[in-house]
Design a protein around this motif. Sequence first.
Motif, PDB file in Angstrom:
ATOM      1  N   LYS A 434       0.861  -1.071   0.225  1.00  0.00           N
ATOM      2  CA  LYS A 434      -0.046   0.064   0.107  1.00  0.00           C
ATOM      3  C   LYS A 434       0.764   1.239   0.035  1.00  0.00           C
ATOM      4  O   LYS A 434       0.575   2.348  -0.943  1.00  0.00           O
ATOM      5  CB  LYS A 434      -0.962  -0.201   1.413  1.00  0.00           C
ATOM      6  N   THR A 469      -5.479  11.613  -6.795  1.00  0.00           N
ATOM      7  CA  THR A 469      -4.505  10.813  -7.430  1.00  0.00           C
ATOM      8  C   THR A 469      -3.596  11.656  -8.404  1.00  0.00           C
ATOM      9  O   THR A 469      -3.930  12.471  -8.597  1.00  0.00           O
ATOM     10  CB  THR A 469      -5.313   9.578  -8.082  1.00  0.00           C
ATOM     11  N   ALA A 501     -14.708  14.042  -6.062  1.00  0.00           N
ATOM     12  CA  ALA A 501     -14.138  12.970  -5.253  1.00  0.00           C
ATOM     13  C   ALA A 501     -14.609  11.616  -6.177  1.00  0.00           C
ATOM     14  O   ALA A 501     -15.708  11.579  -6.565  1.00  0.00           O
ATOM     15  CB  ALA A 501     -15.030  12.995  -3.751  1.00  0.00           C
ATOM     16  N   SER A 502     -14.076  10.811  -6.085  1.00  0.00           N
ATOM     17  CA  SER A 502     -14.314   9.553  -6.630  1.00  0.00           C
ATOM     18  C   SER A 502     -13.343   8.164  -6.133  1.00  0.00           C
ATOM     19  O   SER A 502     -12.425   8.505  -5.413  1.00  0.00           O
ATOM     20  CB  SER A 502     -13.969   9.369  -8.440  1.00  0.00           C
ATOM     21  N   ALA A 503     -13.920   7.156  -6.296  1.00  0.00           N
ATOM     22  CA  ALA A 503     -13.034   5.810  -5.905  1.00  0.00           C
ATOM     23  C   ALA A 503     -11.685   5.844  -6.673  1.00  0.00           C
ATOM     24  O   ALA A 503     -11.465   6.111  -7.693  1.00  0.00           O
ATOM     25  CB  ALA A 503     -13.962   4.583  -6.094  1.00  0.00           C
ATOM     26  N   ARG A 504     -10.686   5.512  -5.649  1.00  0.00           N
ATOM     27  CA  ARG A 504      -9.198   5.919  -6.124  1.00  0.00           C
ATOM     28  C   ARG A 504      -8.917   4.205  -6.289  1.00  0.00           C
ATOM     29  O   ARG A 504      -8.412   3.640  -5.349  1.00  0.00           O
ATOM     30  CB  ARG A 504      -8.265   6.405  -5.050  1.00  0.00           C
ATOM     31  N   LYS A 505      -9.280   3.780  -7.609  1.00  0.00           N
ATOM     32  CA  LYS A 505      -8.830   2.491  -7.972  1.00  0.00           C
ATOM     33  C   LYS A 505      -7.316   2.377  -8.050  1.00  0.00           C
ATOM     34  O   LYS A 505      -7.005   3.131  -9.290  1.00  0.00           O
ATOM     35  CB  LYS A 505      -9.637   1.784  -9.034  1.00  0.00           C
ATOM     36  N   ASP A 514      -9.589  -0.765  -4.629  1.00  0.00           N
ATOM     37  CA  ASP A 514     -10.120   0.591  -3.994  1.00  0.00           C
ATOM     38  C   ASP A 514      -8.960   0.909  -2.845  1.00  0.00           C
ATOM     39  O   ASP A 514      -8.946   0.452  -1.870  1.00  0.00           O
ATOM     40  CB  ASP A 514     -11.361   0.310  -3.559  1.00  0.00           C
ATOM     41  N   TYR A 515      -8.131   1.910  -3.275  1.00  0.00           N
ATOM     42  CA  TYR A 515      -6.942   2.242  -2.191  1.00  0.00           C
ATOM     43  C   TYR A 515      -7.493   2.537  -0.660  1.00  0.00           C
ATOM     44  O   TYR A 515      -7.014   1.994  -0.066  1.00  0.00           O
ATOM     45  CB  TYR A 515      -6.447   3.263  -2.677  1.00  0.00           C
ATOM     46  N   ASP A 516      -8.690   3.080  -0.966  1.00  0.00           N
ATOM     47  CA  ASP A 516      -9.254   3.624   0.438  1.00  0.00           C
ATOM     48  C   ASP A 516     -10.024   2.554   1.307  1.00  0.00           C
ATOM     49  O   ASP A 516     -10.282   2.742   2.190  1.00  0.00           O
ATOM     50  CB  ASP A 516     -10.243   5.058   0.223  1.00  0.00           C
ATOM     51  N   HIS A 517     -10.015   1.355   0.626  1.00  0.00           N
ATOM     52  CA  HIS A 517     -10.857   0.317   1.218  1.00  0.00           C
ATOM     53  C   HIS A 517      -9.773  -1.149   1.007  1.00  0.00           C
ATOM     54  O   HIS A 517     -10.455  -2.116   0.756  1.00  0.00           O
ATOM     55  CB  HIS A 517     -12.110  -0.085   0.672  1.00  0.00           C
ATOM     56  N   PRO A 528      -8.054  -5.837  -1.246  1.00  0.00           N
ATOM     57  CA  PRO A 528      -9.469  -5.369  -0.446  1.00  0.00           C
ATOM     58  C   PRO A 528      -9.605  -5.674   0.934  1.00  0.00           C
ATOM     59  O   PRO A 528      -9.316  -6.914   1.220  1.00  0.00           O
ATOM     60  CB  PRO A 528     -10.564  -5.930  -1.446  1.00  0.00           C
TER      61      PRO A 528
END
Length: 533
Positions: A434, A469, A501-505, A514-517, A528
């Motif tokens: 990570k 990102t 803001a969007s999912a950071r894949k 998903d980096y944040d999850h 994940p």
Amino acid sequence: MDGFSRKEGRVGSVAFLTILALAMLPTVSRTALGLLHGLPLWLTVLALINRRRAVAILLFPLVLCLPAVLYYQHAYRMAPGLSLWLILLDSSGSEVVEYLAGFALPLVIWITVATLTFITVVRRIDGPIFRHRTMRFACAASFLVPSIGMVGLGGSKGSLAESANRYFHNSFPWSVLAGRAQARRELALFAGAEREAAASSTVVAQKIDNTGGPRTVVLVIGESARRDRHGIFGYTTPTTRIVEGIDGVAAFSDAVTLHPYTVDAVPVIVARHDRLAPSAVRTPNLVSLFAAAGFRTSWISNQAAMGADDSLVSVYAKYADDRWFSRAVSRSGATSLDEDLLPRFRSELAATSDDKFIVMHLYGSHENFEKRYPASFAIFPDAYDNSIAYTDFILGQILIELQALPGRNGLLYVADHGLKLGECDGRSEHYDIKQAFEVPLYMWTSVSWREAYPQKWLHALSNRDAPVTTLYAFDTLVDMGGLTYPQYQAGMSLFSERPDASARKVHTFAGAVDYDHGANDAFCHLVPTPAVP
């Protein structure tokens, strides 16, 4: 007569072993690992043919090439292979002749002497190599050893050509055969990247603010730099003292890259192009965009112009008015220090053009950290920290030059990716841990820029902790240059009031996460996070 036959046999044996030794000399003189990787194939060839004279005739062309091979290894510090093919395929016939002219006379003398000697002794070389069938079969089957090794090297990047090239890259002549296959693959990838870059070079862009005098916008791309080893982001070792002391710097504490490898990470920065998740909306590349708006463009790189690590990056440089690379081919020759880019940077600043866009691609903190900085920067116990501090020095030198210029100028620094630094197994390497996705990103703008756009600067300062990102670098630089273009997205600029803001894949070895999850598993791979019921 028997004594004469025995003498002939001894001469033949010595001649055969000499030819075999000369053919293997380039590998033996390189590395023990290269010999270890190549030896099973040698044994397989010897066992399958099993006739000394036939093997001697087969190997004699390698003996004739020996001076050229040793010269190449001395010059490029690697066995001839992928790099040789890329050089040959990218050179004209006259350039190849010019290269050979440097050692033509010794080569002609060697070929003449070796050929006359071979003609004299070849008739005396006779008999089998292996007399025992069991030994011959065992050696013939030894090719299974590199086969297993290549599978192990394949990993997630796994083409057979690439695995073979990586396994045999220091094992002549197998490096030449494997390099040829990989060169064909590289050139095909390069052609595809060129088509992508060509499509992104067609752009309509305009400068929406022509006031305030000339502008210089600089993009500095770092290499293998982890955010958590930068003092400006809270690291206890003072690795960024120079940049921290410069007025007008804003550091962004939650930026992530989409890829853990340069070849995929840099196109995201310079063209908003994610090769593994292409967008339906085509975006121009930064070099072509700034050129379309009337800027002089340049690309100054301490990386290679071509090769497995660089071809998909350097295609964007071809659209610059001026470009310079420290090496022609990936992993060939000695690497330069990043300070070698500074004279060329200063030369670009002195060019007769009002507006300039300059890309500087550093070698930063790539593995073999102790080789990334001069001895005077060995100031901390950790070599990686020293490499970060040296990059801080380079950035400081660039900013000193920019501060002395008139006009509304700016710089954005972002690393392509980070590294695994000893976690899990003690090794430092490119990896999908990570922390390798957490990169430093900071910008600087001149006093006149901040005075002209006070609201934008306040927005940038308020966005310092926003989750972003490397995709955001693109329109941030567009804003910095006072430009616009049809696909411009205000929410993708760090100067916007509220970044989108969007999912950071991000792309791990196993796929998109998903980096944040996500979190590191027991083997330090980002995976994940299990959903909570």
